[in-house]
Design an enzyme around this catalytic site. Sequence first.
Site, PDB file in Angstrom:
ATOM      1  N   GLU A  24       0.840  -1.207   0.000  1.00  0.00           N
ATOM      2  CA  GLU A  24       0.000   0.000   0.000  1.00  0.00           C
ATOM      3  C   GLU A  24       0.872   1.253   0.000  1.00  0.00           C
ATOM      4  O   GLU A  24       2.069   1.204   0.295  1.00  0.00           O
ATOM      5  CB  GLU A  24      -0.938   0.008   1.212  1.00  0.00           C
ATOM      6  CG  GLU A  24      -0.228   0.054   2.552  1.00  0.00           C
ATOM      7  CD  GLU A  24      -1.088   0.655   3.661  1.00  0.00           C
ATOM      8  OE1 GLU A  24      -1.608   1.770   3.471  1.00  0.00           O
ATOM      9  OE2 GLU A  24      -1.209   0.015   4.715  1.00  0.00           O
ATOM     10  N   LYS A  85      -5.872  10.580   0.552  1.00  0.00           N
ATOM     11  CA  LYS A  85      -5.868   9.210   1.079  1.00  0.00           C
ATOM     12  C   LYS A  85      -7.083   8.500   0.483  1.00  0.00           C
ATOM     13  O   LYS A  85      -8.220   8.891   0.743  1.00  0.00           O
ATOM     14  CB  LYS A  85      -5.952   9.287   2.606  1.00  0.00           C
ATOM     15  CG  LYS A  85      -6.158   7.967   3.318  1.00  0.00           C
ATOM     16  CD  LYS A  85      -6.246   8.204   4.830  1.00  0.00           C
ATOM     17  CE  LYS A  85      -6.879   7.012   5.536  1.00  0.00           C
ATOM     18  NZ  LYS A  85      -7.111   7.271   6.964  1.00  0.00           N
ATOM     19  N   VAL A 105      -5.463   0.195   2.733  1.00  0.00           N
ATOM     20  CA  VAL A 105      -5.586  -1.255   2.585  1.00  0.00           C
ATOM     21  C   VAL A 105      -6.750  -1.582   1.644  1.00  0.00           C
ATOM     22  O   VAL A 105      -6.608  -2.394   0.718  1.00  0.00           O
ATOM     23  CB  VAL A 105      -5.784  -1.931   3.968  1.00  0.00           C
ATOM     24  CG1 VAL A 105      -6.213  -3.383   3.810  1.00  0.00           C
ATOM     25  CG2 VAL A 105      -4.495  -1.829   4.785  1.00  0.00           C
ATOM     26  N   SER A 139     -13.393   1.325   9.838  1.00  0.00           N
ATOM     27  CA  SER A 139     -12.662   1.431   8.576  1.00  0.00           C
ATOM     28  C   SER A 139     -13.311   0.605   7.469  1.00  0.00           C
ATOM     29  O   SER A 139     -13.767  -0.523   7.691  1.00  0.00           O
ATOM     30  CB  SER A 139     -11.223   0.951   8.769  1.00  0.00           C
ATOM     31  OG  SER A 139     -10.547   0.965   7.532  1.00  0.00           O
ATOM     32  N   ASP A 141     -11.685  -0.847   5.418  1.00  0.00           N
ATOM     33  CA  ASP A 141     -10.809  -2.015   5.198  1.00  0.00           C
ATOM     34  C   ASP A 141     -11.529  -3.315   5.549  1.00  0.00           C
ATOM     35  O   ASP A 141     -11.292  -4.356   4.920  1.00  0.00           O
ATOM     36  CB  ASP A 141      -9.547  -1.925   6.076  1.00  0.00           C
ATOM     37  CG  ASP A 141      -8.601  -0.805   5.677  1.00  0.00           C
ATOM     38  OD1 ASP A 141      -8.817  -0.179   4.615  1.00  0.00           O
ATOM     39  OD2 ASP A 141      -7.644  -0.562   6.436  1.00  0.00           O
ATOM     40  N   LYS A 158      -3.815  -2.352  15.499  1.00  0.00           N
ATOM     41  CA  LYS A 158      -3.223  -1.454  16.475  1.00  0.00           C
ATOM     42  C   LYS A 158      -4.114  -1.232  17.662  1.00  0.00           C
ATOM     43  O   LYS A 158      -5.330  -1.220  17.537  1.00  0.00           O
ATOM     44  CB  LYS A 158      -3.046  -0.097  15.820  1.00  0.00           C
ATOM     45  CG  LYS A 158      -1.796   0.012  15.093  1.00  0.00           C
ATOM     46  CD  LYS A 158      -1.358   1.435  15.035  1.00  0.00           C
ATOM     47  CE  LYS A 158       0.020   1.430  14.442  1.00  0.00           C
ATOM     48  NZ  LYS A 158       0.050   2.122  13.195  1.00  0.00           N
TER      49      LYS A 158
HETATM   50  N1  PSU Z   1      -2.835   1.304  10.462  1.00  0.00           N
HETATM   51  C1  PSU Z   1      -1.517   1.433  10.641  1.00  0.00           C
HETATM   52  N2  PSU Z   1      -0.800   2.177   9.763  1.00  0.00           N
HETATM   53  C2  PSU Z   1      -1.378   2.752   8.669  1.00  0.00           C
HETATM   54  C3  PSU Z   1      -2.782   2.565   8.477  1.00  0.00           C
HETATM   55  C4  PSU Z   1      -3.456   1.844   9.387  1.00  0.00           C
HETATM   56  O1  PSU Z   1      -0.986   0.910  11.592  1.00  0.00           O
HETATM   57  O2  PSU Z   1      -0.687   3.428   7.893  1.00  0.00           O
HETATM   58  C5  PSU Z   1      -3.434   3.131   7.240  1.00  0.00           C
HETATM   59  C6  PSU Z   1      -3.707   1.999   6.229  1.00  0.00           C
HETATM   60  O3  PSU Z   1      -3.544   2.524   4.928  1.00  0.00           O
HETATM   61  C7  PSU Z   1      -5.165   1.675   6.478  1.00  0.00           C
HETATM   62  C8  PSU Z   1      -5.707   3.050   6.778  1.00  0.00           C
HETATM   63  O4  PSU Z   1      -5.811   1.078   5.375  1.00  0.00           O
HETATM   64  O5  PSU Z   1      -4.708   3.664   7.581  1.00  0.00           O
HETATM   65  C9  PSU Z   1      -7.015   2.982   7.526  1.00  0.00           C
HETATM   66  O6  PSU Z   1      -7.558   4.256   7.585  1.00  0.00           O
HETATM   67  P1  PSU Z   1      -9.058   4.463   8.097  1.00  0.00           P
HETATM   68  O7  PSU Z   1      -9.012   4.079   9.545  1.00  0.00           O
HETATM   69  O8  PSU Z   1      -9.323   5.911   7.879  1.00  0.00           O
HETATM   70  O9  PSU Z   1      -9.910   3.550   7.253  1.00  0.00           O
HETATM   71 MN    MN Z   2     -12.333   5.903   9.806  1.00  0.00          MN
END
Ligand code: PSU
Ligand code: MN
Length: 302
Positions: A24, A85, A105, A139, A141, A158
Amino acid sequence: MIDIEYSPEVARARAENTPVVALESTIITHGMPYPHNVDTARLVEGDIRAAGATPATIAVLDGRLHVGLDDTRLQQLARAENVAKLSRADLAVCLAGGGTGSTTVAATMIGARLAGIDVFATGGIGGVHKGAETSFDISADLQELARTPVTVVAAGAKAILDVEKTLEVLETLGVPVIAFGQDAFPAFWSASSPLHAPLRLDTAGEIARAHRMRAALDLPGGQLIANPIPAADEIPADELAPVISAAQAKAARRGVTGKAVTPFLLQSIFEATGGRSLTANIALVRNNARLAAAIACALINV
Ligand code: PSU
Ligand code: MN
């Protein structure tokens, strides 16, 4: 079908049917500060080559979907500021408007599938944020794992997330969550956690066979491989807990919402740990890249 721009090495790997691992780009633009982001990206790509596969970092540059970035493009993306993003919702608007953006992701899985790449290595996936019962911050994801058939290697989720709820949502969505070589679900900076992973596999070959079996069953969606950080690089969970709480409180005070939440928390934790979170982050991404390459190699023979 969309016209994909492949890097020369990815084009060669495709022509020769040799293993490829997707990577990614949001981790580069929003996950780590410059120049650590580009240094890490190069190390990770090197790890994948050393393990006998070809790295394919995915991003949208000037309205084109790139699968594989040469070093000049990698460097440009790593230095660029205010890069969009891109998740599933943003990809088409960015491509149609000639924009530039890094892929999360979710969006990387979409790009990998279009390019016929089965395996993707990252650090951590997005998930259910703490306080999601009021913020609804979950997310995209997770949905992507339920619909796009790519095996994603991450170091678990995390502790900025509500890991229990994240596992519950993945179960509801029918996503296999497979711990590699242990029973516990790894917690990103820590190899272990009090939570059990629903599934466990011990070799890249078994993961490759499970990937193929899902296709044979005609099941949509991928697999999440939760690969523990190497013991030498981990940070104990109780050491990080107060740092994470402080980062979350700061985000709430400043009214940070939406896409900005994850990058804001990562940056705050990086600052509060004097960069130690980053050292661990780099080690676990490299570890994931090596496992992803082994899975990609095993997929050639199953
Ligand atoms: N978690 C990490 N490092 C990252 C991300 C998540 O430990 O860089 C990034 C990844 O690209 C993941 C995105 O897909 O953040 C998720 O963002 P959101 O929570 O806004 O969907
Ligand atoms: Mn989010």
